[in-house]
Motif scaffolding. Structure first.
Motif, PDB file in Angstrom:
ATOM      1  N   ASP A  59       0.830  -1.210   0.000  1.00 57.86           N
ATOM      2  CA  ASP A  59       0.000   0.000   0.000  1.00 57.86           C
ATOM      3  C   ASP A  59       0.860   1.253   0.000  1.00 57.86           C
ATOM      4  OD1 ASP A  59      -2.150  -1.647   0.052  1.00 57.86           O
ATOM      5  OD2 ASP A  59      -2.687  -1.306   2.159  1.00 57.86           O
ATOM      6  N   THR A  60       1.904   1.230   0.807  1.00 58.12           N
ATOM      7  CA  THR A  60       2.763   2.410   0.925  1.00 58.12           C
ATOM      8  C   THR A  60       3.526   2.666  -0.370  1.00 58.12           C
ATOM      9  OG1 THR A  60       3.055   1.758   3.229  1.00 58.12           O
ATOM     10  CG2 THR A  60       4.464   3.518   2.409  1.00 58.12           C
ATOM     11  N   VAL A  61       4.004   1.600  -0.984  1.00 57.98           N
ATOM     12  CA  VAL A  61       4.736   1.782  -2.247  1.00 57.98           C
ATOM     13  C   VAL A  61       3.801   2.355  -3.307  1.00 57.98           C
ATOM     14  CG1 VAL A  61       6.046   0.648  -4.079  1.00 57.98           C
ATOM     15  CG2 VAL A  61       6.337  -0.097  -1.715  1.00 57.98           C
ATOM     16  N   ILE A  62       2.602   1.818  -3.371  1.00 58.15           N
ATOM     17  CA  ILE A  62       1.648   2.310  -4.372  1.00 58.15           C
ATOM     18  C   ILE A  62       1.338   3.784  -4.139  1.00 58.15           C
ATOM     19  CG2 ILE A  62      -0.747   2.087  -5.194  1.00 58.15           C
ATOM     20  CD1 ILE A  62      -0.455  -0.973  -4.689  1.00 58.15           C
ATOM     21  N   GLU A  63       1.131   4.148  -2.886  1.00 60.68           N
ATOM     22  CA  GLU A  63       0.872   5.561  -2.569  1.00 60.68           C
ATOM     23  C   GLU A  63       2.062   6.427  -2.994  1.00 60.68           C
ATOM     24  OE1 GLU A  63       0.131   6.387   1.589  1.00 60.68           O
ATOM     25  OE2 GLU A  63       0.095   8.557   1.218  1.00 60.68           O
ATOM     26  N   ALA A  64       3.266   5.937  -2.686  1.00 59.63           N
ATOM     27  CA  ALA A  64       4.468   6.704  -3.038  1.00 59.63           C
ATOM     28  C   ALA A  64       4.610   6.859  -4.547  1.00 59.63           C
ATOM     29  CB  ALA A  64       5.701   6.030  -2.445  1.00 59.63           C
ATOM     30  N   ILE A  65       4.252   5.815  -5.278  1.00 61.24           N
ATOM     31  CA  ILE A  65       4.330   5.901  -6.737  1.00 61.24           C
ATOM     32  C   ILE A  65       3.304   6.904  -7.250  1.00 61.24           C
ATOM     33  CG2 ILE A  65       3.915   4.636  -8.890  1.00 61.24           C
ATOM     34  CD1 ILE A  65       4.959   2.087  -7.463  1.00 61.24           C
ATOM     35  N   LYS A  66       2.096   6.793  -6.742  1.00 59.28           N
ATOM     36  CA  LYS A  66       1.020   7.689  -7.203  1.00 59.28           C
ATOM     37  C   LYS A  66       1.355   9.153  -6.959  1.00 59.28           C
ATOM     38  CE  LYS A  66      -3.005   4.605  -7.024  1.00 59.28           C
ATOM     39  NZ  LYS A  66      -4.122   4.120  -6.172  1.00 59.28           N
ATOM     40  N   LYS A  67       2.065   9.413  -5.862  1.00 59.40           N
ATOM     41  CA  LYS A  67       2.400  10.801  -5.532  1.00 59.40           C
ATOM     42  C   LYS A  67       3.718  11.257  -6.145  1.00 59.40           C
ATOM     43  CE  LYS A  67      -0.402  11.156  -1.384  1.00 59.40           C
ATOM     44  NZ  LYS A  67      -0.495  10.970   0.081  1.00 59.40           N
ATOM     45  N   GLY A  68       4.306  10.404  -6.964  1.00 60.28           N
ATOM     46  CA  GLY A  68       5.561  10.815  -7.616  1.00 60.28           C
ATOM     47  C   GLY A  68       6.770  10.745  -6.709  1.00 60.28           C
ATOM     48  N   VAL A  69       6.590  10.179  -5.523  1.00 58.31           N
ATOM     49  CA  VAL A  69       7.718  10.064  -4.593  1.00 58.31           C
ATOM     50  C   VAL A  69       8.704   9.017  -5.117  1.00 58.31           C
ATOM     51  CG1 VAL A  69       8.400   9.534  -2.218  1.00 58.31           C
ATOM     52  CG2 VAL A  69       6.223  10.708  -2.679  1.00 58.31           C
ATOM     53  N   ILE A  70       8.162   7.904  -5.577  1.00 58.46           N
ATOM     54  CA  ILE A  70       8.994   6.846  -6.158  1.00 58.46           C
ATOM     55  C   ILE A  70       8.714   6.762  -7.655  1.00 58.46           C
ATOM     56  CG2 ILE A  70       9.359   4.346  -6.280  1.00 58.46           C
ATOM     57  CD1 ILE A  70       8.671   4.230  -3.288  1.00 58.46           C
ATOM     58  N   THR A  71       9.784   6.874  -8.442  1.00 57.15           N
ATOM     59  CA  THR A  71       9.614   6.746  -9.893  1.00 57.15           C
ATOM     60  C   THR A  71      10.445   5.610 -10.470  1.00 57.15           C
ATOM     61  OG1 THR A  71      11.222   8.561 -10.087  1.00 57.15           O
ATOM     62  CG2 THR A  71       8.912   9.131 -10.361  1.00 57.15           C
ATOM     63  N   ASN A  72      11.347   5.070  -9.664  1.00 63.04           N
ATOM     64  CA  ASN A  72      12.145   3.918 -10.100  1.00 63.04           C
ATOM     65  C   ASN A  72      12.184   2.883  -8.979  1.00 63.04           C
ATOM     66  OD1 ASN A  72      13.634   4.407 -12.798  1.00 63.04           O
ATOM     67  ND2 ASN A  72      13.856   6.344 -11.701  1.00 63.04           N
ATOM     68  N   ILE A  73      12.134   1.623  -9.377  1.00 64.30           N
ATOM     69  CA  ILE A  73      12.256   0.537  -8.403  1.00 64.30           C
ATOM     70  C   ILE A  73      13.201  -0.523  -8.966  1.00 64.30           C
ATOM     71  CG2 ILE A  73      11.057  -1.368  -7.225  1.00 64.30           C
ATOM     72  CD1 ILE A  73       8.524   0.291  -7.182  1.00 64.30           C
ATOM     73  N   THR A  74      14.090  -0.993  -8.113  1.00 68.87           N
ATOM     74  CA  THR A  74      14.763  -2.263  -8.399  1.00 68.87           C
ATOM     75  C   THR A  74      14.555  -3.151  -7.197  1.00 68.87           C
ATOM     76  OG1 THR A  74      16.809  -3.415  -8.964  1.00 68.87           O
ATOM     77  CG2 THR A  74      17.020  -1.443  -7.603  1.00 68.87           C
ATOM     78  N   SER A  75      14.226  -4.409  -7.437  1.00 66.47           N
ATOM     79  CA  SER A  75      13.871  -5.317  -6.350  1.00 66.47           C
ATOM     80  C   SER A  75      14.061  -6.749  -6.825  1.00 66.47           C
ATOM     81  CB  SER A  75      12.412  -5.061  -5.941  1.00 66.47           C
ATOM     82  OG  SER A  75      11.982  -6.007  -4.966  1.00 66.47           O
ATOM     83  N   SER A  76      14.078  -7.659  -5.884  1.00 66.80           N
ATOM     84  CA  SER A  76      14.083  -9.074  -6.253  1.00 66.80           C
ATOM     85  C   SER A  76      12.720  -9.473  -6.815  1.00 66.80           C
ATOM     86  CB  SER A  76      14.409  -9.923  -5.028  1.00 66.80           C
ATOM     87  OG  SER A  76      14.060 -11.262  -5.251  1.00 66.80           O
ATOM     88  N   GLY A  77      11.671  -8.874  -6.250  1.00 70.30           N
ATOM     89  CA  GLY A  77      10.336  -9.207  -6.708  1.00 70.30           C
ATOM     90  C   GLY A  77       9.274  -8.318  -6.111  1.00 70.30           C
ATOM     91  N   MET A  78       8.057  -8.614  -6.425  1.00 69.45           N
ATOM     92  CA  MET A  78       6.894  -7.957  -5.815  1.00 69.45           C
ATOM     93  C   MET A  78       5.684  -8.837  -6.056  1.00 69.45           C
ATOM     94  SD  MET A  78       6.385  -4.743  -8.504  1.00 69.45           S
ATOM     95  CE  MET A  78       7.814  -3.876  -7.891  1.00 69.45           C
ATOM     96  N   ARG A  79       4.703  -8.663  -5.183  1.00 72.51           N
ATOM     97  CA  ARG A  79       3.537  -9.544  -5.252  1.00 72.51           C
ATOM     98  C   ARG A  79       2.259  -8.752  -4.979  1.00 72.51           C
ATOM     99  NH1 ARG A  79       7.480 -12.758  -2.814  1.00 72.51           N
ATOM    100  NH2 ARG A  79       7.830 -14.780  -3.829  1.00 72.51           N
ATOM    101  N   GLY A  80       1.141  -9.409  -5.148  1.00 72.59           N
ATOM    102  CA  GLY A  80      -0.149  -8.846  -4.743  1.00 72.59           C
ATOM    103  C   GLY A  80      -0.471  -7.539  -5.446  1.00 72.59           C
ATOM    104  N   SER A  81      -1.022  -6.604  -4.688  1.00 74.79           N
ATOM    105  CA  SER A  81      -1.540  -5.361  -5.265  1.00 74.79           C
ATOM    106  C   SER A  81      -0.448  -4.564  -5.970  1.00 74.79           C
ATOM    107  CB  SER A  81      -2.182  -4.509  -4.171  1.00 74.79           C
ATOM    108  OG  SER A  81      -1.243  -4.252  -3.131  1.00 74.79           O
ATOM    109  N   LEU A  82       0.762  -4.614  -5.465  1.00 74.26           N
ATOM    110  CA  LEU A  82       1.840  -3.847  -6.101  1.00 74.26           C
ATOM    111  C   LEU A  82       2.213  -4.463  -7.453  1.00 74.26           C
ATOM    112  CD1 LEU A  82       3.953  -1.599  -6.095  1.00 74.26           C
ATOM    113  CD2 LEU A  82       5.455  -3.110  -4.761  1.00 74.26           C
TER     114      LEU A  82
END
Lengths: 513, 513
Positions: free
Chosen positions: B107-130
């Motif tokens: 939820d927090t990542v999605i909020e951050a993306i929507k608000k332009g706080v996060i524009t790039n991600i590198t990760s091993s993975g992601m699941r569910g709503s994200l």
């Protein structure tokens, strides 16, 4: 130019080497860009090679920097095994950057210098024939003496760039996982060597004991190691550390140790959770013994002790009088053997121990540090590098680091040694600036740095403690042994003593024959 | 352009980001110049601060890269505590570079993306709503998925440059010494976070448990840490790992596990001193159980097991059936608690574990690796990233790394899952190339990669083992569930899957709503 401790530094050399004069023992908050090694990628399951010749041939060239550690002390077989080959193979103009040089290496280093194989040295110290050879102008370029913390800093910052590190270990698996804790030639902590393992471009282990994979605890890790060279024998266990830690019977040392103990237990730092560092000399061991009794009597426990660790400190750990030992090297067999069985004897690398340019070294958390001196002057500047004849016969070790970090640094020294004063108007070489020294304990009384009026006030009230002016101690010493004839030096600089931040605290000149 | 596993890669993006297509699972012997952090020097005795706001304000600016670890898994309070503040403070255009993202962060990542706080991600993975949000085009720039070994490599090489790492820990002393082994929110190994601690310019610890100095063992060391932020609660112990490690009762899983065990014990690798890695799923745990019995019966002991460690593996360690556990993360409470009391459960960082560009990672020493798959195709390419609907719902984890390193990599998978085939003509996303996969075990038979004729010869002789062509398995699956309608994607790339050496093995397109 003259620096803040009033030492004349060679202007030409300072300029040529782009060096700055010592100013302060405070590290401040600079931002430092660290460097990192070049790594040759390998799958790395089996790095065992028989031919040290091939390893040298494929990885050395003229002018590179090579390093060694000194954890084997005088039981070291690794250094001579490698250096003799390098000499035979005719390499030239190498920089030798070991953590320190022990007596057993002297002949080989001198031969390498004479043949032009080694033209630069940086080390914590040197003694005996090598110190004499260098003091008489034997090495082409000046030696750079660095403290253990400063070596860590210099490696991290790129001032020392190690091309190839040759690291002797009492065990290693074929992939290079190694520690100092198992095998015939056990020395305990690999503290100094961990810097080389992390920062050298090429890391060569030498061992007589290949164990099965995976070897843990892995102080040196397989992802840091390029080669594992199998040798017949890596060290002489009997010469690695002093076998026994005998309690001194020298009445002067015992008196000094008792006084040091009195200074500590009457200082504001002596309370539950305090911390301390002692060296390995007779007085230091005696201090540990007196302190032990005081701690038992007073129901006080230390949070940690740090540094070169001795068996008596391990005993305090096992007794529960010390909570943790922060162990960068082990001075004797007992402490070396103890690490494998005491999880509270934590191996620490030289940066964690004492680096002035990181985010906080262990020495910064020290309450009390007990250090020695070859000479101390009336400004409390300490010399642990040159003898009263001006010849190199010592090592910076952790002296500058521990003194700078500890809240109270105590120097223990006899007033005179033979026909030479220890407390002098001006030390031959400043290694540790007086501003980091708080107390001098001699058998004739205790001098406290005037900047520590708080300690003067506190300790003056203690019955039996004789607090005197350091100038009085110097005068007493002079009265006993007279005023020596000033030493004669040539103009040539044979060594520079760096302060832990890389500034120059003193220059050592060539002695006249 | 098309890469070696026949995946079409987006030319524009590859050019813009200067990326190379995947070619081979062989790392070769490149020479790599590593990078190092910028360090702000401090004395560092007491780094405890109450105000996380101040730490963020003084160390973040728009556009920087921040990181977290995922060792708390769904019991993580650190990520949301920090990210919510960063969102509130209005930072923009950050790159989020955690070791992985768990559901509790979504939820927090999605909020951050929507608000332009996060524009790039590198990760091993992601699941569910994200995963769904990103798959539907929610993030500005494509996610870069990296394996654990690749993240280590990228951090060491500077491809991921972490400006500020926020690392939650169950304990820390005021100077920043910390481990994962004591406290309420214990998770065991700090393996992934050790990379951040060593390479980030600024390292911020968050903990609810400030302990006395010096805190040992220090997985994260005081000389790496800038701040220790005291929080009320750093994690929910009940959600950190699966509390219980129940033995599966699913007959299909049990059958697969038995067959995997048969493959292992009849392989040439099964002998005294062999090594293995298993995952955490039901089948993997069952394999461990069958293997235990076989080892007892045959008098065989393993030299080590590696990876995500589970309680059953710790039991084998304590029984003496495994010599060492090389532990980069712990999957359950039992294994997390075990580390503090088993000195042979060695904490390893992600580089030591699996980095393809160092001098030899533990995975390179693996005999047998047992891994899972969402899909596997007839070229043995494995997908652990996208579902049969094309939506991101997985993680690279150590999949590529372990498969590349192990002498025999076994994929366990049911032939079909619900209405979807697991064995398919062409996986939706290639994560691990077929060239590193040796054996596929399904409940319907065992397929062996044709390049492993040796294994085909050996295992075909084992009574009861049904060796089949992978195309037959695919045909059987298709027969069961039919041919699905091809998924519809837009032209937009929402994620790139790196191979462990940084080349691109696949691109993930935006799914059509």
């Amino acid at each position: 130019m003259e620096n803040k401790v009033k030492r004349n530094l060679p202007d030409d050399l300072m300029k040529e080497l782009d060096l700055k004069p010592f100013e302060t023992s405070k590290a401040g908050n600079p931002t430092v860009q660290r460097v990192a090694p070049k790594v040759r990628v390998t799958e790395g399951q089996n790095k065992v090679v028989d031919s040290l010749d091939d390893v040298i041939k494929n990885n050395l060239k003229d002018g590179v920097t090579i390093s060694f550690h000194h954890h084997f002390r005088n039981g070291d077989f690794a250094f001579n095994t490698v250096m003799k080959k390098i000499i035979d193979m005719g390499y030239k103009d190498l920089t030798l950057a070991p953590s320190s040089l022990t007596g057993v290496m002297n002949d080989t280093v001198i031969e390498a210098i004479k043949k032009g194989v080694i033209t630069n040295i940086t080390s914590s110290g040197m003694r005996g024939s090598l110190g004499e050879f260098v003091s008489k102008g034997g090495l082409k370029n000046p030696v750079i003496f660095r403290s253990h913390g400063n070596r860590a800093r210099s490696i991290e910052d790129g001032e020392i760039k190690i091309d190839v590190a040759f690291l002797g270990v009492p065990n290693a698996d074929p992939a290079g996982n190694a520690n100092g804790q198992e095998g015939d030639a056990v020395f305990g902590s690999l503290g100094y060597a961990l810097m080389d393992a992390a920062y050298a471009d090429k890391v060569v282990l030498l061992t007589d004991n290949i164990v099965s994979y995976p070897n843990t605890p892995a102080s040196i890790k397989q992802d840091q190691v390029d080669y594992v060279v199998k040798v017949d024998k890596i060290g002489d266990p009997d010469k690695i550390g002093s076998g026994a830690t005998r309690f001194t019977k020298d009445p002067k040392e015992l008196k000094i140790a008792q006084m040091v103990n009195q200074v500590i237990v009457n200082s504001p730092y002596y309370k539950d959770g305090f911390s301390f560092q002692t060296g390995s000399g007779g007085a230091a061991l005696a201090v540990t013994r007196y302190l032990r009794q005081a701690m038992i009597d007073d129901g006080i426990k230390a949070s940690f002790a740090v540094g070169g660790i001795t068996k008596p400190m391990c005993d305090l750990l096992e007794e529960g009088l010390i909570n943790k030992l922060m162990d960068v090297q082990d001075f004797d067999k007992g402490s070396a053997a103890s690490m494998a069985k005491n999880k509270n004897q934590q191996e620490i690398d030289a940066s964690w121990y004492a680096d002035p340019h990181n985010k906080g070294a262990v020495v910064n958390n020290l309450d009390v540090s007990i250090l020695s001196a070859l000479q101390i002057d009336t400004d409390f500047n300490v010399n642990v590098m040159t003898g009263s004849d001006g010849v190199i016969r010592g090592a910076v070790g952790g002296h500058q680091d521990s003194a700078a970090g500890a809240k109270m640094t105590i120097i223990t020294a006899p007033l005179v040694r033979g026909r030479n004063a220890t407390v002098v108007p001006k030390v031959e070489t400043v290694v540790t600036p007086g501003e980091s020294i708080d107390v001098l304990v001699t058998e004739r009384g205790i001098a406290i740095n005037p900047k520590r009026q708080d300690l003067i006030d506190t300790l003056s009230k203690v019955p039996g403690l004789k607090i005197v002016d350091i100038k009085d101690l110097q005068a007493q010493a002079e009265k006993q042994v007279g005023v020596p004839k000033p030493l004669e030096y040539t103009d040539r600089t044979v060594a520079l003593v760096e302060y832990r931040d890389g500034t120059i605290i003193d220059a050592i000149k060539q002695v006249k024959d």
